[in-house]
Design a protein around this motif. Structure first.
Motif, PDB file in Angstrom:
ATOM      1  N   ARG A 250      16.596   2.151  11.414  1.00 54.57           N
ATOM      2  CA  ARG A 250      17.447   2.957  10.556  1.00 54.57           C
ATOM      3  C   ARG A 250      16.664   4.062   9.855  1.00 54.57           C
ATOM      4  O   ARG A 250      17.179   5.140   9.602  1.00 54.57           O
ATOM      5  CB  ARG A 250      18.146   2.054   9.536  1.00 54.57           C
ATOM      6  N   HIS A 251      15.399   3.782   9.588  1.00 53.10           N
ATOM      7  CA  HIS A 251      14.563   4.779   8.914  1.00 53.10           C
ATOM      8  C   HIS A 251      13.686   5.556   9.901  1.00 53.10           C
ATOM      9  O   HIS A 251      12.788   6.277   9.485  1.00 53.10           O
ATOM     10  CB  HIS A 251      13.690   4.106   7.861  1.00 53.10           C
ATOM     11  N   THR A 252      13.980   5.396  11.167  1.00 58.30           N
ATOM     12  CA  THR A 252      13.283   6.136  12.231  1.00 58.30           C
ATOM     13  C   THR A 252      11.769   5.971  12.133  1.00 58.30           C
ATOM     14  O   THR A 252      11.009   6.938  12.119  1.00 58.30           O
ATOM     15  CB  THR A 252      13.641   7.644  12.189  1.00 58.30           C
ATOM     16  N   ILE A 253      11.319   4.721  12.078  1.00 56.00           N
ATOM     17  CA  ILE A 253       9.880   4.425  12.047  1.00 56.00           C
ATOM     18  C   ILE A 253       9.417   4.262  13.489  1.00 56.00           C
ATOM     19  O   ILE A 253       9.746   3.277  14.147  1.00 56.00           O
ATOM     20  CB  ILE A 253       9.586   3.146  11.247  1.00 56.00           C
ATOM     21  N   SER A 254       8.663   5.214  13.977  1.00 54.33           N
ATOM     22  CA  SER A 254       8.241   5.185  15.379  1.00 54.33           C
ATOM     23  C   SER A 254       6.900   4.482  15.572  1.00 54.33           C
ATOM     24  O   SER A 254       6.629   3.935  16.641  1.00 54.33           O
ATOM     25  CB  SER A 254       8.143   6.615  15.931  1.00 54.33           C
ATOM     26  N   ASP A 255       6.044   4.484  14.544  1.00 48.49           N
ATOM     27  CA  ASP A 255       4.733   3.845  14.658  1.00 48.49           C
ATOM     28  C   ASP A 255       4.878   2.363  14.332  1.00 48.49           C
ATOM     29  O   ASP A 255       4.654   1.916  13.207  1.00 48.49           O
ATOM     30  CB  ASP A 255       3.740   4.513  13.707  1.00 48.49           C
ATOM     31  N   ALA A 359       2.575   1.942   3.234  1.00 49.17           N
ATOM     32  CA  ALA A 359       3.123   3.212   3.725  1.00 49.17           C
ATOM     33  C   ALA A 359       3.678   3.043   5.135  1.00 49.17           C
ATOM     34  O   ALA A 359       2.982   3.249   6.123  1.00 49.17           O
ATOM     35  CB  ALA A 359       2.054   4.296   3.697  1.00 49.17           C
ATOM     36  N   PHE A 360       4.945   2.648   5.218  1.00 49.10           N
ATOM     37  CA  PHE A 360       5.614   2.575   6.514  1.00 49.10           C
ATOM     38  C   PHE A 360       5.756   3.989   7.103  1.00 49.10           C
ATOM     39  O   PHE A 360       5.712   4.169   8.307  1.00 49.10           O
ATOM     40  CB  PHE A 360       6.992   1.932   6.366  1.00 49.10           C
ATOM     41  N   LYS A 361       5.963   4.944   6.224  1.00 53.01           N
ATOM     42  CA  LYS A 361       5.966   6.358   6.587  1.00 53.01           C
ATOM     43  C   LYS A 361       4.765   7.030   5.929  1.00 53.01           C
ATOM     44  O   LYS A 361       4.252   6.541   4.918  1.00 53.01           O
ATOM     45  CB  LYS A 361       7.252   7.051   6.088  1.00 53.01           C
ATOM     46  N   GLU A 362       4.357   8.153   6.479  1.00 54.73           N
ATOM     47  CA  GLU A 362       3.233   8.868   5.889  1.00 54.73           C
ATOM     48  C   GLU A 362       3.602   9.351   4.486  1.00 54.73           C
ATOM     49  O   GLU A 362       4.632   9.976   4.282  1.00 54.73           O
ATOM     50  CB  GLU A 362       2.822  10.055   6.760  1.00 54.73           C
ATOM     51  N   VAL A 363       2.739   9.043   3.530  1.00 55.38           N
ATOM     52  CA  VAL A 363       2.962   9.432   2.140  1.00 55.38           C
ATOM     53  C   VAL A 363       1.943  10.501   1.758  1.00 55.38           C
ATOM     54  O   VAL A 363       0.736  10.267   1.804  1.00 55.38           O
ATOM     55  CB  VAL A 363       2.837   8.227   1.194  1.00 55.38           C
ATOM     56  N   ILE A 364       2.452  11.684   1.385  1.00 52.18           N
ATOM     57  CA  ILE A 364       1.551  12.789   1.048  1.00 52.18           C
ATOM     58  C   ILE A 364       1.883  13.421  -0.299  1.00 52.18           C
ATOM     59  O   ILE A 364       1.089  14.194  -0.832  1.00 52.18           O
ATOM     60  CB  ILE A 364       1.569  13.881   2.136  1.00 52.18           C
ATOM     61  N   ASN A 365       3.051  13.089  -0.862  1.00 52.12           N
ATOM     62  CA  ASN A 365       3.440  13.674  -2.145  1.00 52.12           C
ATOM     63  C   ASN A 365       4.523  12.808  -2.780  1.00 52.12           C
ATOM     64  O   ASN A 365       4.851  11.729  -2.272  1.00 52.12           O
ATOM     65  CB  ASN A 365       3.927  15.120  -1.972  1.00 52.12           C
ATOM     66  N   GLU A 366       5.055  13.288  -3.880  1.00 51.75           N
ATOM     67  CA  GLU A 366       6.043  12.491  -4.613  1.00 51.75           C
ATOM     68  C   GLU A 366       7.288  12.232  -3.771  1.00 51.75           C
ATOM     69  O   GLU A 366       7.822  11.122  -3.755  1.00 51.75           O
ATOM     70  CB  GLU A 366       6.420  13.203  -5.910  1.00 51.75           C
ATOM     71  N   ARG A 367       7.763  13.243  -3.083  1.00 47.55           N
ATOM     72  CA  ARG A 367       8.976  13.082  -2.271  1.00 47.55           C
ATOM     73  C   ARG A 367       8.795  12.007  -1.204  1.00 47.55           C
ATOM     74  O   ARG A 367       9.628  11.102  -1.064  1.00 47.55           O
ATOM     75  CB  ARG A 367       9.330  14.413  -1.616  1.00 47.55           C
TER      76      ARG A 367
END
Length: 951
Positions: A250-255, A359-367
């Motif tokens: 659902r969150h489009t986690i490909s890795d 970090a399931f997704k790459e985290v680079i900033n507040e958003r």
């Protein structure tokens, strides 16, 4: 449903037989009565009377035609006991769209307050959760009902059953509707809803009727986990495993590899939290409370993770808690106030707004931090209600974890997770009972076996070994021990695998797998084992080693373990380059080059270094180690001189999920050094006296040896020819091995291929989405493995292969049972060696040394070294890594045929290829095959150019 089952259920609810009536039952709550009539044998006549105040819109739930009606009954009783008035409860309320709601609760003004949809435990309940989360408008029920009366403050999916402890267990997944009051349809609801259910808020003792609130989870709230939560009936897409997979989709986690590594981090956090729970009222830190700030939760989880890495892995994570930061800040400023806010904000950004442990997704900033936090929230909410740390092995947790491993961690560098049926088979073949008994009788206060897996991967071997050993311990009594300290240790170690902290070691070079092993140990109830993140081939004074593993001197030998069970990596390219102090650590080091991939040979030497005399080992190796030359030849010499082989089992190519190379299980026992010394003295004496001698009850032992060595005509011919020092040099090696292995019987197992192999293993692999991993073969509803290798419930079943090996270790009489005639045989080990080979390279032949082709007379046999027949072109073959082949137009050949394409070629002619290591040798396999045209051949196939029509 049978009447006895219904009677047991309603009795558990509190119903009693009604005085003066036949087979009528009544339950009274605050003067309100619910009745049940079970008169007669006709189930259609049995009914539930919910009384006059509870409004029943249709009577489909007032009978016992379906199991769900029992869930509705139990839910209604729970609501009445909670204090909800019967007049405010309605059943089967009809809606214009979507059908009938199971339970509808109104407030004092008659307005909708709570909507409850009931499902049976397990599959149906999980399916309803999945449908709700997926926004399946064609199947959705609970959200459809809400859209037709948006006064409802809460929605609930509910299930209950009588659990294994004969108590009612329930699950309530609750949705607070306040966030989507203005939604016009389900699509709009899902755009607003965070897809999170709250599991605590309606039925807890501290929460009164009409005061639903999402309290924090405390230790006593944690629910025991069983198979219905994890991997229940087939096609159940709502189990925890599949719900986690659905979150990723659902969150489009490909890795996927990264994602599953993150869930292992969360498992570690949860284990730490459960370990910290000092009493039943301890508020769990591993939870996501209602309306809680994501920053606070991630901070809390990070602190749990840091503590887990330090306490369980002895690794310090480079992280600073908020309290630590504040303490350091107070050394500079007088107080934490608005003036320091900018500094704290910078600290928060550095700590959180980057790729953190979750970090399931790459985290680079507040958003991106908050986007990822939504995923973390869903996973935490998924796991938070359950207890996952136990004092005893939980099979279904292990199965669940296995599925996570199969998908989440890529198996590479010669590492393949060993399927649990194989680890169980090997551990069940080791006579742990004898080790413990001998240590007790020798008054050794540390009477448990020291066990190590020096390449523990996902921890399967260690978990099975600990399970085996702990069962032995649990059967012991105080009277079995010889010293007071033994008895004291027995009581100290008997509970919750406490003995494992001293006796069990695992080493894993991959940080993720080391962490995974530790988590797996906790999930199986044995989390005290020492799991070391490091190289299993490091010197014994390495800084990463501690406890028994570190001998403090760096000497090559460290024989302190009673048992080794392992599946070390093999075929790892250029491993020599990363060995720490390899030359001073291994005798075989000089046999490897910078490009060598035969790492399994060093692990075999490591086995000799670690194992005590008379210690046992069960290890998995590539089959080629029995026959290949080079370093494998040197490794075999070391093996045969230092160990006695009691069992060999060949698994074939399909036993492991990803391996294509045949593997064997090697069952060995470490010799006493005096045994080798004794044989050397006898050989030296024979050389001097030139007289045959007796050995281990056999007269004229050299003459017995010559029966297997056909180079010599007789004993006198042997004496004459071995006057030549060069000949004697070869023969003395062979005689030494012959004497060491005289009268040594070996149990040989062979899985066979295809369906025969599956029957031997008791399982098959599946790569089908949602059902990855191993499954029983043939399929059975219980999920048990019925294998030729072992019996899950009977350790020494005489019809199983492990029993033969176990008994052989103890030198018990052996005979092949009828059930194993196709899979097993018993051989004299010396008959598996070719003593007639003038060079003698210690090859071990699992199959008969007799040439099967000698029985054919149609074609004469010719040696391939005859250059009038053919030319062997092995010097031209060349391996190329897959990453460097490209995707060209020419076929790239290996041991079994085409293995890929390449953008260049070596040959452009008709050739015969004969498979070498990695070849298949079963009937019908491409052991040898013809190729034509432009091609490239790697180093796993011999290349033959024929010169005439004879070949």
């Amino acid at each position: 449903m049978k009447k006895k089952e219904i009677e047991a259920f309603i009795t558990k609810l509190g119903f009693n037989l009604t005085n003066g009536k036949s087979e009528h039952w009544t339950l009274e709550i605050e003067k309100y009565k619910v009745g049940i009539d079970l008169k007669g044998d006709n189930i259609s006549k049995w009914n539930i009377d919910y009384g006059n105040d509870i409004k029943v819109h249709r009577r489909t739930t007032c009978n016992f035609s379906q199991a769900e009606n029992l869930v509705v009954l139990e839910c209604v009783i729970r609501l009445l006991r909670k204090g909800y008035p019967a007049k405010n409860i309605e059943l089967e309320k009809k809606w214009r769209v979507g059908g009938n709601l199971d339970v509808f609760v109104t407030d004092s003004k008659g307005k909708a307050y709570l909507m409850i949809e009931c499902k049976t435990w397990g599959k149906e309940y999980n399916k309803a959760l999945k449908i709700t989360l997926e926004n399946n408008t064609n199947k959705e029920q609970i959200l459809n009902y809400y859209l037709q009366d948006q006064n409802a403050k809460y929605l609930c999916l509910y299930t209950s059953h009588i659990n294994s402890t004969d108590e009612f267990d329930y699950l309530s997944n609750i949705i607070h509707t306040s966030d989507f009051k203005k939604a016009q349809n389900q699509i709009e609801i899902h755009e607003i809803w965070d897809n999170v259910f709250y599991t605590k808020g309606i039925f807890e003792p501290s929460i009164p009727a009409y005061d639903i609130s999402f309290l924090g989870i405390v230790n006593s709230d944690l629910k025991p986990i069983d198979h219905s939560y994890l991997t229940p009936e087939s096609n159940d897409e709502g189990s925890i495993f599949n719900r986690f997979a659905e979150i990723l989709r659902r969150h489009t986690i490909s890795d996927k590899s990264n994602a599953y590594n993150k869930i292992f981090n969360l498992f570690l956090c949860k284990i730490v939290d459960e370990d910290n729970a000092v009493d039943e009222n301890y508020e769990m830190e591993f939870q996501w409370k209602y309306n809680e700030n994501p920053v606070d939760v991630i901070y809390r989880l990070s602190d749990l993770h840091k503590k887990g890495m330090r306490d369980y892995m002895e690794l310090d994570v480079a992280d600073v808690s908020e309290d630590d930061f504040d303490n350091e800040l107070l050394k500079i400023v007088s107080q934490i106030n608005e003036k320091t806010k900018a500094i704290k904000d910078m600290f928060k950004q550095l700590r959180l707004y980057k790729n953190n442990e979750f970090a399931f997704k790459e985290v680079i900033n507040e958003r991106t931090f908050f986007e990822n936090a939504e995923i973390v929230k869903e996973v935490v909410k998924l796991l938070e209600p359950f207890k996952i740390k136990y004092e005893h092995k939980q099979k279904f947790l292990g199965d669940f974890f296995e599925r996570l491993l199969n998908i989440g961690i890529k198996q590479e560098s010669g590492q393949f997770f060993t399927p649990t049926p194989i680890t169980t088979f090997i551990c069940n073949s080791i006579p742990f009972e004898t080790i413990i008994e001998e240590k007790i009788n020798s008054k050794d206060n540390n009477f448990m076996p020291y066990v190590i897996d020096y390449a523990c991967g996902s921890g399967h071997f260690l978990n099975d070994a600990m399970d085996r050993i702990d069962k032995i311990l649990q059967l012991k009594e105080e009277k079995d021990f010889k010293t007071k300290t033994q008895k004291d240790n027995f009581y100290a170690w008997k509970r919750a695998y406490k003995w494992a902290k001293e006796f069990v070691y695992g080493i894993e070079k991959d940080y993720r797998l080391a962490k995974t092993t530790k988590v797996a140990c906790f999930l199986n109830g044995d989390g005290e084992a020492k799991i070391i993140y490091g190289d299993g081939l490091a010197p014994f004074n390495s800084s990463i080693y501690y406890g028994k593993l570190n001998n403090g001197t760096g000497e090559k030998q460290n024989p302190v373990f009673d048992t080794i069970v392992a599946n070390p990596p093999f075929s790892v390219e250029s491993f020599r380059m990363v060995l720490e102090n390899g030359k001073d650590t291994f005798d075989l080091f000089d046999q490897i080059t910078d490009k060598s991939d035969d790492i399994e040979a060093l692990f075999l030497e490591r086995t000799s270094q670690l194992l005590k005399e008379n210690g046992f080992a069960g290890i998995i190796l590539p089959s080629t180690i029995l026959l290949n030359r080079g370093i494998h030849q040197k490794a075999r010499k070391m093996l045969l001189e230092n160990f006695q082989i009691y069992g060999l089992c060949e698994f074939g190519t399909k036993a492991f999920t990803y391996a294509g190379q045949p593997t064997i299980a090697l069952f060995i026992k470490k010799r006493e050094k005096v045994e080798l010394d004794k044989v050397n003295v006898l050989i030296d004496d024979f050389r001097k006296k030139q007289l045959d001698f007796s050995f281990n009850g056999q007269k004229n032992i050299i003459s017995k040896y010559l029966e297997l060595n056909t180079i010599f005509d007789d004993f006198d011919d042997f004496l004459e020819k071995t006057k030549d020092g060069k000949i004697w040099k070869h023969e003395v090696e062979k005689i030494r091995i012959f004497l060491l292995n005289f009268n040594n019987k070996v149990v040989i197992g062979n899985a066979g291929d295809k369906d025969k192999m599956k029957l031997f293993l008791g399982y098959e692999h599946s790569s089908q989405t949602k059902y990855e991993g191993i499954h029983p073969y043939p399929f059975n509803e219980s999920g048990k493995i019925f294998s030729k290798m072992y019996d899950e419930e009977n350790l020494l079943n005489p019809d199983k292969l492990n029993t033969l090996i176990y008994n052989n270790f103890l030198n018990q009489p052996l005979s092949i049972p009828k059930s194993l005639e196709e899979y097993a045989e018993i051989k004299e080990f010396n008959e598996m060696l070719d003593f007639s080979d003038t060079t003698f390279d210690y090859r071990v032949y699992m199959q008969s040394l007799e040439n099967p082709y000698l029985e054919f007379t149609k074609y004469p046999l010719t040696n391939l070294s005859d250059d009038t027949i053919c030319e062997v072109l092995d010097h031209l073959r060349k391996p190329v890594k897959k990453s460097k082949r490209g995707s060209g137009d020419y076929i790239y050949y290996g041991a079994t045929g085409k293995t890929g394409m390449i953008d260049d070629y070596i040959f452009d002619e008709k050739l015969v290829l004969i498979g070498e290591d990695g070849a298949k040798w079963n009937k019908g396999d491409n052991t040898a095959f013809i190729i034509e045209g432009k091609s490239w051949v790697n180093n796993h196939a011999h290349i033959v150019r024929t010169k005439n029509e004879k070949l």
